[in-house]
Design an enzyme around this catalytic site. Structure first.
Site, PDB file in Angstrom:
ATOM      1  N   SER A  81      54.575  19.766 -95.980  1.00  0.00           N
ATOM      2  CA  SER A  81      55.166  18.558 -96.562  1.00  0.00           C
ATOM      3  C   SER A  81      56.650  18.443 -96.282  1.00  0.00           C
ATOM      4  O   SER A  81      57.264  17.435 -96.599  1.00  0.00           O
ATOM      5  CB  SER A  81      54.936  18.571 -98.072  1.00  0.00           C
ATOM      6  OG  SER A  81      55.641  19.663 -98.628  1.00  0.00           O
ATOM      7  N   CYS A  82      57.265  19.482 -95.698  1.00  0.00           N
ATOM      8  CA  CYS A  82      58.725  19.449 -95.560  1.00  0.00           C
ATOM      9  C   CYS A  82      59.236  19.305 -94.132  1.00  0.00           C
ATOM     10  O   CYS A  82      59.927  18.335 -93.818  1.00  0.00           O
ATOM     11  CB  CYS A  82      59.323  20.696 -96.197  1.00  0.00           C
ATOM     12  SG  CYS A  82      59.332  20.604 -97.974  1.00  0.00           S
ATOM     13  N   PHE A  83      58.926  20.284 -93.284  1.00  0.00           N
ATOM     14  CA  PHE A  83      59.538  20.274 -91.941  1.00  0.00           C
ATOM     15  C   PHE A  83      59.317  18.949 -91.210  1.00  0.00           C
ATOM     16  O   PHE A  83      60.279  18.343 -90.730  1.00  0.00           O
ATOM     17  CB  PHE A  83      59.026  21.442 -91.094  1.00  0.00           C
ATOM     18  CG  PHE A  83      59.609  22.787 -91.457  1.00  0.00           C
ATOM     19  CD1 PHE A  83      60.603  22.901 -92.411  1.00  0.00           C
ATOM     20  CD2 PHE A  83      59.163  23.941 -90.832  1.00  0.00           C
ATOM     21  CE1 PHE A  83      61.146  24.129 -92.755  1.00  0.00           C
ATOM     22  CE2 PHE A  83      59.691  25.183 -91.147  1.00  0.00           C
ATOM     23  CZ  PHE A  83      60.673  25.282 -92.115  1.00  0.00           C
ATOM     24  N   LYS A  91      58.574  15.946 -92.255  1.00  0.00           N
ATOM     25  CA  LYS A  91      59.227  14.829 -92.960  1.00  0.00           C
ATOM     26  C   LYS A  91      60.765  14.934 -92.862  1.00  0.00           C
ATOM     27  O   LYS A  91      61.435  13.941 -92.578  1.00  0.00           O
ATOM     28  CB  LYS A  91      58.795  14.862 -94.434  1.00  0.00           C
ATOM     29  CG  LYS A  91      59.535  13.917 -95.351  1.00  0.00           C
ATOM     30  CD  LYS A  91      58.963  13.972 -96.755  1.00  0.00           C
ATOM     31  CE  LYS A  91      59.481  15.119 -97.581  1.00  0.00           C
ATOM     32  NZ  LYS A  91      60.755  14.888 -98.262  1.00  0.00           N
ATOM     33  N   ASP A  92      61.267  16.136 -93.075  1.00  0.00           N
ATOM     34  CA  ASP A  92      62.725  16.309 -93.080  1.00  0.00           C
ATOM     35  C   ASP A  92      63.321  16.079 -91.694  1.00  0.00           C
ATOM     36  O   ASP A  92      64.405  15.514 -91.559  1.00  0.00           O
ATOM     37  CB  ASP A  92      63.110  17.705 -93.602  1.00  0.00           C
ATOM     38  CG  ASP A  92      62.800  17.846 -95.088  1.00  0.00           C
ATOM     39  OD1 ASP A  92      62.417  16.844 -95.714  1.00  0.00           O
ATOM     40  OD2 ASP A  92      62.937  18.964 -95.613  1.00  0.00           O
TER      41      ASP A  92
END
Ligand code: UDX
Length: 445
Positions: A273-275, A277-278
Site C-alpha cells: 500500500s505504500c511504495f 502509491k508514494d
C-alpha cells in the site's frame, strides 16, 4: 511525565498499531474511525487487519481499559491531549494524493476544538505531499475551531516508517523519529511524548519544519523502492550472464557499509500500500513543480515489467502456456500479511490467464482477499502441496516461511512435470537445479 491521553483518527495499520503500542506503555489510547463496522469489530476484540500479535494485544488493552475506540471525534478530542491523524491518503488517477479523508478529519478535529478550552496538539502521521499540513490541514482546523495554530493548538507532522507484518516491532524500535513542527512548543510537546514513550531506548530525533518532514517520508520510500529496482536491474543482467547469481552479487555489495544489505533482495519487485502509491505521488508532486524526476520514473518502469520475467521463464520451459496448469505459491505482496494491494502475484496471474493457462493459487493468509479479485477465474488450493498437484510449472511469488520448507522431492512427487521458477530467491539453486527444471530471477545459466 507529559501527556498521557492520545487519540488516533483512522484505525488502519498505522493508527491501530501505533495506538496499541502507546497502550502497551501505559498511555491511554482512544481510536476513532468513521467506519462503524470497523469500530464494532475492534470493540469486540477482533483485529480488522492481519498483523502478528495484534489480536492478543488488542484484547489485553481493551480489558485493561488502556485502549478504547469510538466513532465520536468530539469525545476523543475532549478526552485526549494529543490527536494523531492516521487516515489513509489514497492515489487519484493522475498519481497525486486524495486528501478527502485528511480534510474530513481536520474538520472534525476543528469542530471538536471549538468546544475545548485547553491546549491540544494535532499530529499528522498520514503520508501527505509537502505543504499539505501547513496549507491544507492548518487552515481547515483554524476555520472550524475559530482558534489559532501555535497559540490555542499545536501542529506537527510526524511520518511513520512501520512495515506491515512487523508494524508493532517497527513502532517500538524505530531507527529515527522525525518531528516536523509548526512552532517550537508543538515540537517540544511531541518530543517529550516520545521521550516518555521510549525512555532510555529513544532513537535519534530529527526536528525540522513541516514540509521537510513530509518530504522525508516520500524520499525514504522512494529510495528503498529505487534500491529494489536497482537490484532487480542487476538481476536481469545476471540472468543473461552464464554462471552469475544475483544473490552472491547482492551479498557482496551489501557488505559495503555505504550500501547495506537491506532492501537488496532481487525478485518480482515491490508491491503493497505504500511504495507504489508514494512513488507515484512524489513523481506527480515533482511534475507539478515543473521537474520530471526521470530516475523515479525509471524505478517505476522497472517495477512494472519485473513480474512478467517469471512468465517468460515459464514460457522458456513450456513454450505455449495454453491449457497448462500453473501453480502460484504466494499471493500476498510480502510474507506475514494478508494484504494483496499491488501484489506482484496480480499482474503475473493476469498475464498467465491471458496466455491461456489454468492457474491454481495458494497463500497462507491472503486467500480471501485474492478471491475478491480473481473470483472464479482461477482455482484456489488449501495447501502448497494441493496447489502444485499435477501442475506443469510452479511459480514462487511470495517468500512465506512454509514455502521455504518445501523440498525438491515435494515438487517431483506432486507435479505433472517438475518445473519450478523462484521469483523470490528462497531455494538453493544448486540443490533444486540438480533435481528439477529450475529457473530463478537473477540466476544466469
Ligand atoms: C513500506 C516501508 O518499508 C515502510 O517504512 C513504510 O512506512 C510503508 O511502506 P511495507 O509496504 O509494509 O512498508 O513493506 P516492505 O517490507 O517495505 O516491502 C515493500 C515491498 O518491497 C514488498 O513487496 C517486498 O516484497 C518488496 N521488497 C522488499 C523487495 O522486493 N526486495 C527487498 O529487498 C525488500
Amino acid at each position: 511525565m507529559g501527556c498521557k491521553r492520545i487519540s488516533f483518527f483512522g484505525l488502519g495499520y498505522v493508527g491501530l498499531c501505533t495506538a496499541l503500542c502507546f497502550s502497551s506503555k501505559n498511555f491511554t489510547s482512544i481510536g476513532v474511525d468513521i467506519d462503524q463496522e470497523k469500530v464494532r469489530t475492534i470493540k469486540e476484540g477482533s483485529s480488522p487487519i492481519y498483523e502478528p500479535s495484534l489480536h492478543t494485544l488488542l484484547q489485553e488493552f481493551l480489558d485493561r481499559g488502556t485502549f478504547h475506540c469510538s466513532t465520536n471525534p468530539c469525545e476523543a478530542v475532549m478526552e485526549s491531549d494529543i490527536s494523531f491523524i492516521t487516515v489513509g491518503t489514497p492515489s487519484l488517477p493522475d498519481g497525486s494524493i486524495d486528501l478527502a479523508y485528511i480534510r474530513q478529519v481536520a474538520r472534525d478535529i476543528g469542530e471538536a476544538l471549538k468546544e475545548k478550552s485547553s491546549y491540544h496538539l494535532v499530529v499528522v502521521k498520514s503520508t501527505v505531499p509537502p505543504g499539505t499540513t501547513e496549507k491544507t490541514i492548518k487552515p481547515i482546523i483554524e476555520t472550524h475551531s475559530g482558534k489559532q495554530c501555535g497559540t490555542d493548538f499545536g501542529l506537527c507532522m510526524n511520518p511513520e516508517f512501520l512495515r506491515e507484518g512487523s508494524a508493532l516491532h517497527d513502532t517500538l524500535n524505530p531507527d529515527r523519529i522525525v518531528i516536523g513542527e509548526h512552532d517550537k512548543k508543538s515540537g517540544d510537546i511531541l518530543e517529550t511524548l516520545y521521550r516518555d514513550f521510549y525512555e532510555e531506548k529513544i532513537p535519534s530525533i530529527i526536528r525540522t519544519n513541516l514540509p521537510t518532514a513530509e518530504l522525508i517520508k516520500y524520499a525514504s520510500n522512494a529510495f528503498l523502492a529505487a534500491k529494489i529496482s536497482f537490484i532487480n536491474t542487476i538481476a536481469n543482467i545476471c540472468e543473461k550472464t552464464p554462471d552469475v547469481d544475483v544473490t552472491t552479487v547482492a551479498k557482496a555489495m551489501g557488505l559495503d557499509k555505504r550500501i547495506s544489505p537491506h532492501f537488496l533482495n532481487a525478485g518480482l519487485g515491490y508491491g503493497g500500500s505504500c511504495f507504489p502509491k508514494d512513488l507515484k505521488a512524489l513523481i506527480a508532486y515533482s511534475k507539478k513543480l515543473g521537474y520530471t524526476p526521470e530516475l523515479l520514473e525509471a524505478v517505476e518502469n522497472v517495477n512494472k515489467t519485473q513480474p512478467y520475467k517469471v512468465v517468460q521463464l515459464c514460457k522458456n520451459f513450456l513454450g505455449s502456456l495454453k491449457n497448462k496448469k500453473i501453480a502460484i505459491l504466494g499471493l500476498a505482496f510480502k510474507p506475514n500479511t494478508d494484504d494483496i494491494r499491488e501484489a506482484r502475484s496480480i499482474p503475473i496471474i493476469n498475464k498467465l490467464l491471458k496466455e491461456g493457462a489454468n492457474v491454481t493459487a495458494y497463500d497462507p493468509a491472503a486467500m480471501r482477499n485474492a478471491k475478491s479479485i480473481f473470483k472464479n477465474k482461477i482455482e484456489y488450493a488449501s495447501s502448497a502441496t494441493e496447489c502444485i498437484k499435477n501442475a506443469d510449472c510452479g511459480i514462487l511469488a511470495t517468500e512465506w516461511e512454509e514455502f521455504k520448507k518445501l523440498t525438491p522431492e515435494d515438487f517431483i512427487q506432486n507435479m505433472k512435470q517438475p518445473i519450478l521458477i523462484d521469483g523470490r530467491r528462497i531455494y538453493n539453486p544448486e540443490e533444486f537445479g540438480k533435481k528439477l527444471k529450475f529457473a530463478a530471477i537473477g540466476l544466469g545459466n
